[in-house]
Design an enzyme around this catalytic site. Structure first.
Site, PDB file in Angstrom:
ATOM      1  N   LYS A  15      32.710  25.023  34.165  1.00 38.02           N
ATOM      2  CA  LYS A  15      33.521  23.825  34.395  1.00 38.02           C
ATOM      3  C   LYS A  15      33.331  22.846  33.252  1.00 38.02           C
ATOM      4  O   LYS A  15      32.388  22.921  32.458  1.00 38.02           O
ATOM      5  CB  LYS A  15      33.153  23.155  35.719  1.00 38.02           C
ATOM      6  CG  LYS A  15      31.683  22.724  35.849  1.00 38.02           C
ATOM      7  CD  LYS A  15      31.330  21.402  35.203  1.00 38.02           C
ATOM      8  CE  LYS A  15      29.879  21.001  35.475  1.00 38.02           C
ATOM      9  NZ  LYS A  15      29.442  19.834  34.654  1.00 38.02           N
ATOM     10  N   PRO A  99      25.955  28.858  28.475  1.00 38.32           N
ATOM     11  CA  PRO A  99      24.651  28.422  27.962  1.00 38.32           C
ATOM     12  C   PRO A  99      23.928  27.501  28.933  1.00 38.32           C
ATOM     13  O   PRO A  99      24.537  26.648  29.580  1.00 38.32           O
ATOM     14  CB  PRO A  99      25.008  27.695  26.653  1.00 38.32           C
ATOM     15  CG  PRO A  99      26.450  27.330  26.788  1.00 38.32           C
ATOM     16  CD  PRO A  99      27.068  28.385  27.628  1.00 38.32           C
ATOM     17  N   PHE A 104      27.893  22.937  31.432  1.00 40.06           N
ATOM     18  CA  PHE A 104      29.071  23.719  31.809  1.00 40.06           C
ATOM     19  C   PHE A 104      28.968  24.289  33.222  1.00 40.06           C
ATOM     20  O   PHE A 104      29.872  24.997  33.669  1.00 40.06           O
ATOM     21  CB  PHE A 104      29.288  24.867  30.809  1.00 40.06           C
ATOM     22  CG  PHE A 104      29.547  24.418  29.396  1.00 40.06           C
ATOM     23  CD1 PHE A 104      30.728  23.782  29.056  1.00 40.06           C
ATOM     24  CD2 PHE A 104      28.599  24.623  28.409  1.00 40.06           C
ATOM     25  CE1 PHE A 104      30.970  23.367  27.757  1.00 40.06           C
ATOM     26  CE2 PHE A 104      28.821  24.214  27.102  1.00 40.06           C
ATOM     27  CZ  PHE A 104      30.010  23.582  26.773  1.00 40.06           C
ATOM     28  N   SER A 108      25.022  26.379  38.763  1.00 39.23           N
ATOM     29  CA  SER A 108      25.677  25.957  40.002  1.00 39.23           C
ATOM     30  C   SER A 108      26.785  26.927  40.397  1.00 39.23           C
ATOM     31  O   SER A 108      26.957  27.261  41.572  1.00 39.23           O
ATOM     32  CB  SER A 108      26.247  24.547  39.841  1.00 39.23           C
ATOM     33  OG  SER A 108      25.218  23.597  39.650  1.00 39.23           O
ATOM     34  N   ASP A 141      26.659  19.968  41.990  1.00 41.94           N
ATOM     35  CA  ASP A 141      27.872  20.576  41.438  1.00 41.94           C
ATOM     36  C   ASP A 141      28.292  21.840  42.188  1.00 41.94           C
ATOM     37  O   ASP A 141      29.390  22.355  41.944  1.00 41.94           O
ATOM     38  CB  ASP A 141      27.667  20.928  39.959  1.00 41.94           C
ATOM     39  CG  ASP A 141      27.657  19.707  39.061  1.00 41.94           C
ATOM     40  OD1 ASP A 141      27.948  18.602  39.551  1.00 41.94           O
ATOM     41  OD2 ASP A 141      27.339  19.862  37.863  1.00 41.94           O
TER      42      ASP A 141
END
Length: 290
Positions: A15, A99, A104, A108, A141
């Site tokens: 994300k 990574p 990013f 999660s 998240d």
């Protein structure tokens, strides 16, 4: 998504936070946030293999240095097993592409994919609201990945309002530093009292910024260098509270041209924004093996 040897493969999309602001501190010590989550059509792949003996086991490493008992993949499976009163077990493996520490959402998303896919594979049929609640126990998240929709988020990131976002391509960059989120929240130069924004503010074209960006750029020379490099091809932004950054483009050709124009030495790649999570599409097309 079935594979040889009884394994099945499930996408765990990354994300972006298209903006992130902190609007105040809560009585419990956490901070109230506002952000807009954009899911990507790129990320990790989680592999699952059913076991009849009730054991939850990790096969291979996920994040280097993370013990199996502390791994979000394993914790997610055990949490779901307990909540669903399930007697089955599972082997879990993951192909890591996202990574670690970049903001990013890889960890999660991996956890959310375990919750959502195992809910189907174990035949538990827990509703999505319950799965999202379990996800929140693992991280703020996780619920957005469980629900699988681009979303405006408030609270600690768990109060979600689905939003429609236009097709976009993203040039992503990973400066390669991992700064613990807890330390950033304690930074004296972090802005914690931004006025609340509205969805219409973002929709009107305002770039609302990321509260962690100025802090990280001052603290980490490699992040500042990444911003300088990306500024040659567009307007870079930070995602989440990690060091990862990105530039948005309206089409793939523009993104490819920008990637080709970056200096050597910066780890950068392209990803397309997703209308909805590819995990949801995988669930819709999955057929259990005979």
């Amino acid at each position: 998504m079935s594979q040889p040897g009884g394994w099945s493969a499930w996408p765990a999309p990354a994300k972006l936070n298209l903006f992130l602001r902190i609007t105040g501190r809560r009585p419990d010590g956490y901070h109230n946030l506002q952000t807009l989550f954009r899911l990507l059509d790129w990320g990790d792949t989680v592999h699952l293999r059913m076991r009849a003996d009730g054991i939850v086991a990790r096969v291979g490493e996920s994040v280097p240095g993370v013990a199996e008992a502390d791994d979000l993949l394993v914790r997610a499976a055990k949490l779901l097993k307990y909540a669903g009163n399930c007697s089955q077990g599972v082997d879990i493996s993951v192909e890591k592409r996202v990574p670690v520490g970049g903001g990013f959402g890889g960890g999660s998303s991996d956890a959310a994919t375990v919750l959502v896919a195992l809910n189907r594979l174990w035949g538990l049929a827990l509703p999505v609201d319950e799965l999202a609640g379990l996800g929140l126990q693992l991280g703020a998240d996780v619920p957005v990945f469980v629900r699988g929709e681009n979303a405006w988020a408030e609270g600690v990131g768990e109060v979600l309002t689905p939003v429609d976002l236009p097709p976009r391509w993203y040039l992503l960059a990973d400066p390669g530093v991992h700064v613990p989120t807890a330390g950033l929240f304690q930074a004296p130069d972090l802005t914690r009292d931004s006025p609340a924004a509205k969805i219409s503010d973002f929709a009107s074209g305002q770039l609302l910024g990321n509260a962690f960006e100025p802090v990280l750029r001052r603290r980490e020379p490699v992040v500042e260098a990444a911003f300088a490099a990306l500024s040659r091809v567009g307007s870079p932004r930070l995602t989440g509270s990690g060091s990862g950054c990105f530039v948005e483009f309206e089409d793939r050709a523009s993104a490819e041209a920008a990637l080709a124009g970056l200096p050597e030495g910066l780890r950068a790649w392209l990803a397309e924004g997703a209308v909805r999570s590819p995990l949801l599409a995988a669930l819709e097309t999955w057929n259990p093996p005979a």
